[in-house]
Motif scaffolding. Structure first.
Motif, PDB file in Angstrom:
ATOM      1  N   ILE A   7       0.874  -1.174   0.000  1.00 19.95           N
ATOM      2  CA  ILE A   7       0.000   0.000   0.000  1.00 19.95           C
ATOM      3  C   ILE A   7       0.909   1.221   0.000  1.00 19.95           C
ATOM      4  O   ILE A   7       1.636   1.473   0.964  1.00 19.95           O
ATOM      5  CB  ILE A   7      -0.940  -0.011   1.213  1.00 19.95           C
ATOM      6  CG1 ILE A   7      -1.816  -1.264   1.149  1.00 19.95           C
ATOM      7  CG2 ILE A   7      -1.787   1.247   1.245  1.00 19.95           C
ATOM      8  CD1 ILE A   7      -2.858  -1.358   2.227  1.00 19.95           C
ATOM      9  N   ALA A   8       0.900   1.942  -1.098  1.00 16.66           N
ATOM     10  CA  ALA A   8       1.906   2.982  -1.290  1.00 16.66           C
ATOM     11  C   ALA A   8       1.307   4.242  -1.897  1.00 16.66           C
ATOM     12  O   ALA A   8       0.369   4.200  -2.689  1.00 16.66           O
ATOM     13  CB  ALA A   8       3.029   2.463  -2.204  1.00 16.66           C
ATOM     14  N   ASN A   9       1.887   5.345  -1.490  1.00 17.76           N
ATOM     15  CA  ASN A   9       1.625   6.644  -2.109  1.00 17.76           C
ATOM     16  C   ASN A   9       2.720   7.579  -1.615  1.00 17.76           C
ATOM     17  O   ASN A   9       2.946   7.680  -0.410  1.00 17.76           O
ATOM     18  CB  ASN A   9       0.245   7.190  -1.742  1.00 17.76           C
ATOM     19  CG  ASN A   9      -0.186   8.313  -2.657  1.00 17.76           C
ATOM     20  OD1 ASN A   9       0.612   9.177  -3.020  1.00 17.76           O
ATOM     21  ND2 ASN A   9      -1.452   8.321  -3.033  1.00 17.76           N
ATOM     22  N   GLN A  10       3.418   8.220  -2.534  1.00 10.22           N
ATOM     23  CA  GLN A  10       4.516   9.103  -2.134  1.00 10.22           C
ATOM     24  C   GLN A  10       4.025  10.376  -1.450  1.00 10.22           C
ATOM     25  O   GLN A  10       4.812  11.092  -0.842  1.00 10.22           O
ATOM     26  CB  GLN A  10       5.372   9.438  -3.361  1.00 10.22           C
ATOM     27  CG  GLN A  10       6.167   8.246  -3.852  1.00 10.22           C
ATOM     28  CD  GLN A  10       6.781   8.438  -5.230  1.00 10.22           C
ATOM     29  OE1 GLN A  10       6.635   7.611  -6.107  1.00 10.22           O
ATOM     30  NE2 GLN A  10       7.481   9.542  -5.429  1.00 10.22           N
ATOM     31  N   ASP A  38       4.570  -3.519   8.774  1.00  8.23           N
ATOM     32  CA  ASP A  38       4.692  -2.074   8.976  1.00  8.23           C
ATOM     33  C   ASP A  38       6.088  -1.642   8.545  1.00  8.23           C
ATOM     34  O   ASP A  38       7.072  -1.940   9.218  1.00  8.23           O
ATOM     35  CB  ASP A  38       4.456  -1.748  10.453  1.00  8.23           C
ATOM     36  CG  ASP A  38       4.343  -0.244  10.706  1.00  8.23           C
ATOM     37  OD1 ASP A  38       4.665   0.540   9.801  1.00  8.23           O
ATOM     38  OD2 ASP A  38       3.956   0.139  11.826  1.00  8.23           O
ATOM     39  N   LEU A  39       6.166  -0.921   7.434  1.00 11.75           N
ATOM     40  CA  LEU A  39       7.466  -0.468   6.918  1.00 11.75           C
ATOM     41  C   LEU A  39       7.653   1.033   7.096  1.00 11.75           C
ATOM     42  O   LEU A  39       8.375   1.666   6.329  1.00 11.75           O
ATOM     43  CB  LEU A  39       7.629  -0.835   5.438  1.00 11.75           C
ATOM     44  CG  LEU A  39       8.202  -2.209   5.117  1.00 11.75           C
ATOM     45  CD1 LEU A  39       8.601  -2.281   3.654  1.00 11.75           C
ATOM     46  CD2 LEU A  39       9.402  -2.563   5.980  1.00 11.75           C
ATOM     47  N   ASP A  40       7.014   1.594   8.093  1.00 10.99           N
ATOM     48  CA  ASP A  40       7.157   3.017   8.401  1.00 10.99           C
ATOM     49  C   ASP A  40       7.717   3.131   9.816  1.00 10.99           C
ATOM     50  O   ASP A  40       7.180   2.541  10.750  1.00 10.99           O
ATOM     51  CB  ASP A  40       5.797   3.703   8.312  1.00 10.99           C
ATOM     52  CG  ASP A  40       5.895   5.221   8.346  1.00 10.99           C
ATOM     53  OD1 ASP A  40       6.844   5.741   8.954  1.00 10.99           O
ATOM     54  OD2 ASP A  40       5.004   5.883   7.778  1.00 10.99           O
ATOM     55  N   SER A  41       8.804   3.875   9.972  1.00 11.21           N
ATOM     56  CA  SER A  41       9.466   3.978  11.279  1.00 11.21           C
ATOM     57  C   SER A  41       8.589   4.649  12.331  1.00 11.21           C
ATOM     58  O   SER A  41       8.874   4.560  13.529  1.00 11.21           O
ATOM     59  CB  SER A  41      10.790   4.736  11.144  1.00 11.21           C
ATOM     60  OG  SER A  41      10.574   6.049  10.658  1.00 11.21           O
ATOM     61  N   SER A 128       7.505   7.864   1.084  1.00  7.12           N
ATOM     62  CA  SER A 128       8.739   8.322   0.437  1.00  7.12           C
ATOM     63  C   SER A 128       9.309   7.167  -0.371  1.00  7.12           C
ATOM     64  O   SER A 128       9.046   5.999  -0.063  1.00  7.12           O
ATOM     65  CB  SER A 128       9.770   8.772   1.475  1.00  7.12           C
ATOM     66  OG  SER A 128      10.123   7.685   2.312  1.00  7.12           O
ATOM     67  N   LEU A 129      10.095   7.486  -1.386  1.00  8.75           N
ATOM     68  CA  LEU A 129      10.715   6.432  -2.184  1.00  8.75           C
ATOM     69  C   LEU A 129      12.112   6.160  -1.633  1.00  8.75           C
ATOM     70  O   LEU A 129      13.111   6.556  -2.217  1.00  8.75           O
ATOM     71  CB  LEU A 129      10.777   6.825  -3.667  1.00  8.75           C
ATOM     72  CG  LEU A 129      11.313   5.706  -4.573  1.00  8.75           C
ATOM     73  CD1 LEU A 129      10.400   4.493  -4.512  1.00  8.75           C
ATOM     74  CD2 LEU A 129      11.444   6.198  -6.002  1.00  8.75           C
TER      75      LEU A 129
END
Length: 258
Positions: A7-10, A38-41, A128-129
């Motif tokens: 699930i992505a959006n810059q 969860d790949l967000d710090s 963010s990329l």
């Protein structure tokens, strides 16, 4: 074999984490075996699942660094799905793995060890990329794009589509856009209607029919560490995400037959 969806959006603030948590919960309610990564710090998806991010023995950071097997880092949530949690330790991981060979595929290789245990693996990406986000896109079969119907979000969508195309051409030839879901939608807003119409023209069948409305209960649920379906199951937000999960399952099934 699990369907792995990033699930992505810059662009931030488009209900990406809200969608990750509530989609995971809704799929689990519909009897699917689900893992939320969860790949967000910031660890918001972790906390929104009722998991205390600072009390985790192992996190996704330990998995990416090779300090823990992925099985040891997966934990139960307050809902029916499992979580590979995150906290601020993830913020320093990118520098640590930047010089590694095959650094874009660390998450993919880790998930291969457990994907047979799940029907869906949902990856919540940071806005963010980064190399961490590239790991998600290399691990995934497809990308789900939450989209707020406003002008700036529309601009950011073009950038995201270009990013997905580059990843498809260079690192993950299987990656595709599963679809776009409209979030925080207010049908009384003329601009929202105009942007929604543009999305319909551009994405066609890639645009999900289900629309996620602006909803107070959706906004309140994370503070209680619960997906909205466990917080207020009769709310418009809970009903919308349950309908969305059912539509997504149908789309995935149709894609598998194609």
């Amino acid at each position: 074999m699990a369907k792995i969806i990033a699930i992505a959006n810059q662009k931030g603030g488009v209900a990406k984490t809200t969608t990750a948590v509530n989609l995971a919960a809704s799929l689990a309610i519909l009897k699917k075996r689900v893992l939320l990564v969860d790949l967000d710090s910031q660890g918001n998806a972790t906390m929104g699942s009722g998991v205390q991010k600072n009390e985790l023995t192992y996190t996704v950071a330990d998995v990416l660094l090779g300090d823990a097997p992925i099985e040891a880092a997966v934990t139960k949530s307050e809902a029916l799905y499992k979580v590979l949690g995150s906290n601020r330790e993830l913020a320093g991981v990118e520098l640590s793995i930047a010089e590694q060979a095959e650094r874009e595929f660390i998450l993919r290789d880790a998930l291969k060890q457990i994907e047979k245990s799940y029907d869906f693996i949902i990856i919540d990406c940071a806005p963010s990329l980064s190399l961490i986000t590239v790991n998600a896109l290399c691990a995934a079969d497809s990308v789900l794009i939450p989209m707020q119907c406003e002008y700036y979000a529309l601009e950011g969508l073009a950038d995201l589509c270009q990013t997905i195309e580059r990843i498809n051409q260079t690192l993950n030839p299987d990656l595709e856009i599963l679809g776009v879901v409209r979030t925080m939608f207010d049908g009384r807003n003329a601009l929202a209607k105009d942007v929604s119409a543009e999305l319909e023209n551009y994405f066609g069948k890639k645009l999900f029919d289900t629309v996620i409305p602006r909803n107070v209960r959706l906004a309140e649920a994370p503070a209680h560490g619960l997906p909205v379906i466990y917080f207020e199951k009769s709310s418009k937000g809970a009903v919308a995400y349950l309908n969305f999960a059912a539509e997504l399952m149908k789309k995935v099934k149709q894609g598998a037959k194609a």
